[in-house]
Design a protein around this motif. Structure first.
Motif, PDB file in Angstrom:
ATOM      1  N   ASP A  50       0.827  -1.210   0.000  1.00  0.00           N
ATOM      2  CA  ASP A  50       0.000   0.000   0.000  1.00  0.00           C
ATOM      3  C   ASP A  50       0.864   1.263   0.000  1.00  0.00           C
ATOM      4  OD1 ASP A  50      -2.351  -1.456  -0.066  1.00  0.00           O
ATOM      5  OD2 ASP A  50      -2.727  -1.272   2.086  1.00  0.00           O
ATOM      6  N   GLU A  51       1.962   1.226   0.733  1.00  0.00           N
ATOM      7  CA  GLU A  51       2.871   2.374   0.738  1.00  0.00           C
ATOM      8  C   GLU A  51       3.415   2.621  -0.666  1.00  0.00           C
ATOM      9  OE1 GLU A  51       6.326   3.590   3.673  1.00  0.00           O
ATOM     10  OE2 GLU A  51       7.007   2.031   2.273  1.00  0.00           O
ATOM     11  N   ALA A  52       3.859   1.570  -1.334  1.00  0.00           N
ATOM     12  CA  ALA A  52       4.384   1.720  -2.694  1.00  0.00           C
ATOM     13  C   ALA A  52       3.296   2.226  -3.635  1.00  0.00           C
ATOM     14  CB  ALA A  52       4.947   0.387  -3.193  1.00  0.00           C
ATOM     15  N   ILE A  53       2.081   1.698  -3.509  1.00  0.00           N
ATOM     16  CA  ILE A  53       0.977   2.128  -4.369  1.00  0.00           C
ATOM     17  C   ILE A  53       0.695   3.618  -4.172  1.00  0.00           C
ATOM     18  CG2 ILE A  53      -1.499   1.874  -4.810  1.00  0.00           C
ATOM     19  CD1 ILE A  53      -1.050  -1.171  -4.026  1.00  0.00           C
ATOM     20  N   ARG A  54       0.705   4.063  -2.917  1.00  0.00           N
ATOM     21  CA  ARG A  54       0.462   5.492  -2.637  1.00  0.00           C
ATOM     22  C   ARG A  54       1.550   6.365  -3.235  1.00  0.00           C
ATOM     23  NH1 ARG A  54      -0.684   3.507   2.336  1.00  0.00           N
ATOM     24  NH2 ARG A  54       1.318   4.147   3.191  1.00  0.00           N
ATOM     25  N   GLU A  55       2.789   5.925  -3.139  1.00  0.00           N
ATOM     26  CA  GLU A  55       3.923   6.776  -3.509  1.00  0.00           C
ATOM     27  C   GLU A  55       4.285   6.734  -4.995  1.00  0.00           C
ATOM     28  OE1 GLU A  55       7.036   5.568  -0.838  1.00  0.00           O
ATOM     29  OE2 GLU A  55       6.020   6.450   0.900  1.00  0.00           O
ATOM     30  N   LEU A  56       3.895   5.697  -5.693  1.00  0.00           N
ATOM     31  CA  LEU A  56       4.259   5.555  -7.101  1.00  0.00           C
ATOM     32  C   LEU A  56       3.107   5.972  -8.002  1.00  0.00           C
ATOM     33  CD1 LEU A  56       5.954   2.041  -6.867  1.00  0.00           C
ATOM     34  CD2 LEU A  56       7.142   4.210  -7.270  1.00  0.00           C
ATOM     35  N   ALA A  57       3.461   6.393  -9.207  1.00  0.00           N
ATOM     36  CA  ALA A  57       2.460   6.685 -10.231  1.00  0.00           C
ATOM     37  C   ALA A  57       2.223   5.425 -11.056  1.00  0.00           C
ATOM     38  CB  ALA A  57       2.954   7.815 -11.140  1.00  0.00           C
ATOM     39  N   LEU A  58       1.052   5.321 -11.656  1.00  0.00           N
ATOM     40  CA  LEU A  58       0.716   4.136 -12.440  1.00  0.00           C
ATOM     41  C   LEU A  58       1.728   3.835 -13.535  1.00  0.00           C
ATOM     42  CD1 LEU A  58      -3.162   4.386 -12.850  1.00  0.00           C
ATOM     43  CD2 LEU A  58      -1.865   2.734 -11.481  1.00  0.00           C
TER      44      LEU A  58
END
Length: 167
Positions: free
Chosen positions: A110-118
């Motif tokens: 979830d942290e990576a998903i929040r911090e990265l763009a698609l």
């Protein structure tokens, strides 16, 4: 428990919600079962509910953390020494240990998903360049696939079926 995925909204939010919906089913499939039932091998290969949770935790850390060059933390298996070790629950591993590992994996993902763009790119374990978008789709389908397995295992254990809690 997340029972639905929004019909409209930002693509990243929809993909993350789809993954979360299946993640919640993973945990729901364990509810009300004792330790013996969670560990009981239900197929000739030894597949059991808790082993599937362990496998999914490792997959989340690998795809969302390692692929994008992020720290994964310790793993409760050595896939390099034994490529089935992520599916097997060892005698010394408690249910609480496996559930804590899965929670840590989800939080890290979830942290990576929040911090990265698609469209952010990473390198998979196989050397392929993949986007966060691809990883979200892959993990939603991978998790859905294994919740299907869990549904069958749960039905064999106590007759419980369904893809989410309808209460």
């Amino acid at each position: 428990m997340s029972n639905s995925v929004p019909f409209t909204g930002e693509e990243k939010d929809i993909l993350h919600a789809a993954l979360d919906r299946h993640r919640d089913v993973v945990l729901w499939k364990l509810e009300g079962l004792d330790d013996e039932q969670l560990r009981r091998p239900m197929t000739p290969s030894g597949t059991n509910l808790l082993g599937l949770v362990k496998h999914l935790g490792g997959a989340e850390l690998g795809w969302f953390r390692q692929t994008f060059g992020r720290e994964m933390g310790p793993l409760p298996f050595d896939i390099d020494a034994d490529d089935e070790s992520d599916m097997r629950v060892e005698a010394h591993e408690s249910t609480a240990d496996i559930l804590a590992f899965y929670a840590r994996a989800r939080a890290g993902a979830d942290e990576a998903i929040r911090e990265l763009a698609l469209d952010d790119l990473g390198t998979s374990w196989s050397g392929n360049t993949v986007s966060l978008r691809w990883v979200l789709v892959h993990m939603a389908t991978e998790t859905a696939r294994h919740t299907g397995h869990m549904d069958i295992l749960r039905e064999l254990i106590d007759g419980g079926t369904g893809d989410h809690d309808r209460s």
